[in-house]
Scaffold this motif. Sequence first.
Motif, PDB file in Angstrom:
ATOM      1  N   LEU A  66     -10.413   2.028 -10.702  1.00 53.87           N
ATOM      2  CA  LEU A  66     -10.085   1.218  -9.525  1.00 53.87           C
ATOM      3  C   LEU A  66     -11.248   1.194  -8.524  1.00 53.87           C
ATOM      4  O   LEU A  66     -11.900   2.209  -8.305  1.00 53.87           O
ATOM      5  N   GLY A 118      -3.615   0.856  -2.934  1.00 52.37           N
ATOM      6  CA  GLY A 118      -3.811   2.228  -3.389  1.00 52.37           C
ATOM      7  C   GLY A 118      -2.823   3.251  -2.865  1.00 52.37           C
ATOM      8  O   GLY A 118      -1.898   2.926  -2.131  1.00 52.37           O
ATOM      9  N   HIS A 168      -8.488   0.753   0.999  1.00 54.87           N
ATOM     10  CA  HIS A 168      -7.387   1.676   1.311  1.00 54.87           C
ATOM     11  C   HIS A 168      -7.523   2.283   2.714  1.00 54.87           C
ATOM     12  O   HIS A 168      -6.586   2.288   3.501  1.00 54.87           O
ATOM     13  N   CYS A 195      -2.539  -4.501  -4.350  1.00 54.23           N
ATOM     14  CA  CYS A 195      -2.138  -3.126  -4.011  1.00 54.23           C
ATOM     15  C   CYS A 195      -3.342  -2.391  -3.420  1.00 54.23           C
ATOM     16  O   CYS A 195      -4.419  -2.383  -4.005  1.00 54.23           O
ATOM     17  N   THR A 223      -6.071  -4.117  -7.531  1.00 52.26           N
ATOM     18  CA  THR A 223      -5.582  -2.830  -7.033  1.00 52.26           C
ATOM     19  C   THR A 223      -6.780  -2.007  -6.584  1.00 52.26           C
ATOM     20  O   THR A 223      -7.799  -1.945  -7.265  1.00 52.26           O
ATOM     21  N   ILE A 260      -0.946   4.868  -5.133  1.00 50.90           N
ATOM     22  CA  ILE A 260       0.216   4.556  -5.975  1.00 50.90           C
ATOM     23  C   ILE A 260       0.973   5.851  -6.244  1.00 50.90           C
ATOM     24  O   ILE A 260       2.189   5.864  -6.355  1.00 50.90           O
ATOM     25  N   CYS A 288      -0.034  -6.642 -10.111  1.00 55.25           N
ATOM     26  CA  CYS A 288      -1.154  -6.850  -9.186  1.00 55.25           C
ATOM     27  C   CYS A 288      -2.425  -7.216  -9.942  1.00 55.25           C
ATOM     28  O   CYS A 288      -2.818  -6.500 -10.860  1.00 55.25           O
ATOM     29  N   SER A 313       0.830  -1.200   0.000  1.00 51.02           N
ATOM     30  CA  SER A 313       0.000   0.000   0.000  1.00 51.02           C
ATOM     31  C   SER A 313       0.869   1.256   0.000  1.00 51.02           C
ATOM     32  O   SER A 313       2.065   1.186   0.307  1.00 51.02           O
ATOM     33  N   ILE A 338       2.715  -1.603 -10.958  1.00 51.55           N
ATOM     34  CA  ILE A 338       1.565  -2.144 -10.216  1.00 51.55           C
ATOM     35  C   ILE A 338       0.602  -2.839 -11.186  1.00 51.55           C
ATOM     36  O   ILE A 338       0.099  -3.928 -10.915  1.00 51.55           O
ATOM     37  N   LYS A 339       0.387  -2.209 -12.318  1.00 50.45           N
ATOM     38  CA  LYS A 339      -0.497  -2.748 -13.354  1.00 50.45           C
ATOM     39  C   LYS A 339      -0.009  -4.131 -13.805  1.00 50.45           C
ATOM     40  O   LYS A 339      -0.790  -5.059 -13.973  1.00 50.45           O
TER      41      LYS A 339
END
Length: 244
Positions: free
Chosen positions: A102, A35, A115, A33, A58, A37, A55, A7, A51-52
């Motif tokens: 997201l 969040g 998050h 993830c 996300t 980012i 993960c 995170s 991350i894309k």
Amino acid sequence: MRIAILSDIHANYEALSAAIEDIDRQRIDEVVCLGDIVGYGANPNECVNLIKQRCRLTILGNHDAAAMGMLSTHNFNFHAKLAIEWTTEHLNTESKAFLNVLPLKEKQYGQTFVHSTPYEPNMWHYITSLEEAAFNFQFFDTEFCFVGHTHIPVIIVVNERNELYLHNDAQIKYKNLNNSRFLINVGSAGQPRDHDSRSCYGILDTDAKYYFTRRVKYDLTQCQEKMRSIHMPEFLISRLEEGR
Ligand code: ZN
């Protein structure tokens, strides 16, 4: 199954790539993830891209939402606002398309991921007391709920007698804790605030019934040099080495 949960990367590519390298040595099945980012650091697009790639799940963070214009920076402090303005100007089309869709809260792998808080995730509340944690246990029905947002790793347990306590360790074996439930803050990969400057993330091993926190050293100097070159406030640069 072994799930790594990251995170609050905050565009710190040096920290994120070090954490991902560590994840690659941990026999991980899935990476999640939670969040944030982007915001604060110099590499929002590089972080979104990594991350894309890594993960499957996300979650949206408040800084991601603010950088996309989905959330007003009214409640952000001066430094955070400046960083968001810079980030908004520098996000590319691909990053925006990714952040734009997201989710705020998801149930996956039998657990809950959000998050801020399971209660009203779109209001970006903080869990900073056991009372707030106790309240939030009502808003998820899984064994674990993983959160970020405060940048401080914490394990909170509620047992079968409905007693709540702070687990004073960075790891927990839970096979003996029948009917216990867990609210876990995985800490921050890119801007830790628990006086430890190392990148932080968590691993849940559902077979071994074990959750533990990983700390990973990264190239802080390079990250700080990049932030200086884009004229980020000195406060945001120096806080990284102090872990605050
Ligand atoms: Zn954050």
